[in-house]
Design a protein around this motif. Structure first.
Motif, PDB file in Angstrom:
ATOM      1  N   GLY A 114      -4.171  -0.698   6.689  1.00 17.91           N
ATOM      2  CA  GLY A 114      -4.304   1.044   5.680  1.00 17.91           C
ATOM      3  C   GLY A 114      -5.053   2.227   6.397  1.00 17.91           C
ATOM      4  O   GLY A 114      -5.287   3.669   6.161  1.00 17.91           O
ATOM      5  N   ARG A 159       4.099   4.313   3.268  1.00 25.68           N
ATOM      6  CA  ARG A 159       3.724   3.124   2.516  1.00 25.68           C
ATOM      7  C   ARG A 159       4.446   1.700   3.188  1.00 25.68           C
ATOM      8  O   ARG A 159       5.112   2.343   4.094  1.00 25.68           O
ATOM      9  CB  ARG A 159       5.073   2.987   1.283  1.00 25.68           C
ATOM     10  CG  ARG A 159       5.153   5.080   0.437  1.00 25.68           C
ATOM     11  CD  ARG A 159       5.937   4.826  -0.927  1.00 25.68           C
ATOM     12  NE  ARG A 159       6.061   5.807  -1.401  1.00 25.68           N
ATOM     13  CZ  ARG A 159       6.955   6.693  -0.947  1.00 25.68           C
ATOM     14  NH1 ARG A 159       7.882   6.265  -0.479  1.00 25.68           N
ATOM     15  NH2 ARG A 159       6.705   7.351  -1.698  1.00 25.68           N
ATOM     16  N   MET A 174       0.735  -1.106   0.454  1.00 23.68           N
ATOM     17  CA  MET A 174      -0.177  -0.082   0.424  1.00 23.68           C
ATOM     18  C   MET A 174       0.715   0.878   0.067  1.00 23.68           C
ATOM     19  O   MET A 174       1.974   0.908   1.245  1.00 23.68           O
ATOM     20  CB  MET A 174      -0.812   0.447   1.514  1.00 23.68           C
ATOM     21  CG  MET A 174      -2.069   1.485   0.949  1.00 23.68           C
ATOM     22  SD  MET A 174      -3.448   0.995   2.377  1.00 23.68           S
ATOM     23  CE  MET A 174      -4.438  -0.370   2.110  1.00 23.68           C
TER      24      MET A 174
END
Length: 301
Positions: free
Chosen positions: A26, A15, A1
């Protein structure tokens, strides 16, 4: 991600690369990126020069990527276009670099078995990566780094890890995992988003906290002098705390020199894996405190 948050012209980045979906949070990454973007507002301009730095994992990933592509690449090595000198203490003793393909295919494109390869051990360069072509030219054997583009770009160690500091290592006291994401003593809320980075920033008298590098290009392969830009947040640190956001810099620096003997002032304990956008590999390292980094001007200079 991989995400960047933006507000009022300021950017923040978060990141993470992992082998399992449940290892990627997330929500946490979004909170960190947004907090850093807010903390990067209203930056001041500082003069170019040599600054002590704490590099966050995203910036450390750029060091590892350039070291891999242009230094520990067997094709570059046999062509005498690499700084690497196996058997020589080229790095600070705190630096150990391992290319670790664990969890990927057990063999490379040429059918050679893959295994963990120590490139630097406690500051001493031990090896470079080879495919069969570069191994023949070097008079050795393949290390399992054959790739589809090996004849053009050479064998690149694309799962490169900078090992974190052990307990009692360069960072000093133990890091409390309970404080991760909520360090104290930060007058610019959001500039520091994890305990490892907080532990490295705390001893700095005056220096810079750097989130990320980008648009980095090799100027001299033999000394691996790189020019590039900072982005996604830079802060001036005074007496252990970030006091102001700083405008982006251009830098010109030899990566091996910056990591050379006596230059590593601190190393986090928990490496953070960062995604590689080119071939599906990854770069993994903890935040890093270095004695100096050569900033040559503003980002537009």
């Amino acid at each position: 991600m991989d995400g960047i948050a933006r507000t009022g012209g300021a950017d923040g980045v978060a990141r993470l690369c992992a082998g399992r979906l449940d290892e990627v949070d997330g929500t946490l990454l979004g909170v960190r990126a947004a907090a850093k973007a807010r903390a990067a507002a209203d930056p001041v301009e500082l003069p170019p020069g040599q600054y002590e730095v704490v590099l966050e994992p995203a910036a450390v990933a750029d060091l590892l990527q350039n070291l891999a592509w242009s230094g520990f690449n067997g094709k570059r090595y046999v062509e005498r276009q690499s700084f690497a000198r196996p058997g020589t203490a080229q790095f600070d003793p705190a630096v150990t670099l391992v290319d670790d393909p664990t969890g990927t295919l057990p063999f490379d494109l040429e059918g050679t078995p893959r295994r963990a390869l120590t490139l630097v051990e406690a500051g001493t360069t031990r090896a470079v990566a080879h495919d069969r072509r570069s191994a023949v030219a070097a008079g050795t054997t393949s290390t399992g780094h054959g790739t589809p583009d090996g004849s053009t770009f050479g064998p690149v160690p694309s799962n490169l890890r900078l090992l974190g500091a052990p307990d009692g290592g360069p960072t000093g006291g133990a890091v409390d995992p309970a404080t991760d994401g909520d360090p104290t003593g930060d007058p610019v809320p959001g500039a520091v988003v994890d305990a490892d980075t907080a532990a490295l920033v705390a001893p700095m008298t005056r220096g810079l906290l750097v989130s990320d590098f980008w648009y980095t290009r090799v100027l001299d392969p033999l000394s691996l002098v790189i020019t590039g830009l900072t982005r996604n947040g830079v802060w001036l640190v005074e007496d252990g705390v970030p006091v102001r956001a700083v405008r982006n810099f251009r830098f010109t620096e030899s990566y091996p020199r910056a990591l050379g003997p006596g230059t590593v002032l601190g190393l986090g304990r928990r490496p953070v894996r960062q995604p590689d956008r080119t071939d599906g590999g990854w770069w993994e390292g903890p935040p890093l405190r270095l004695a100096s980094w050569n900033f040559t001007g503003g980002a537009s200079g």
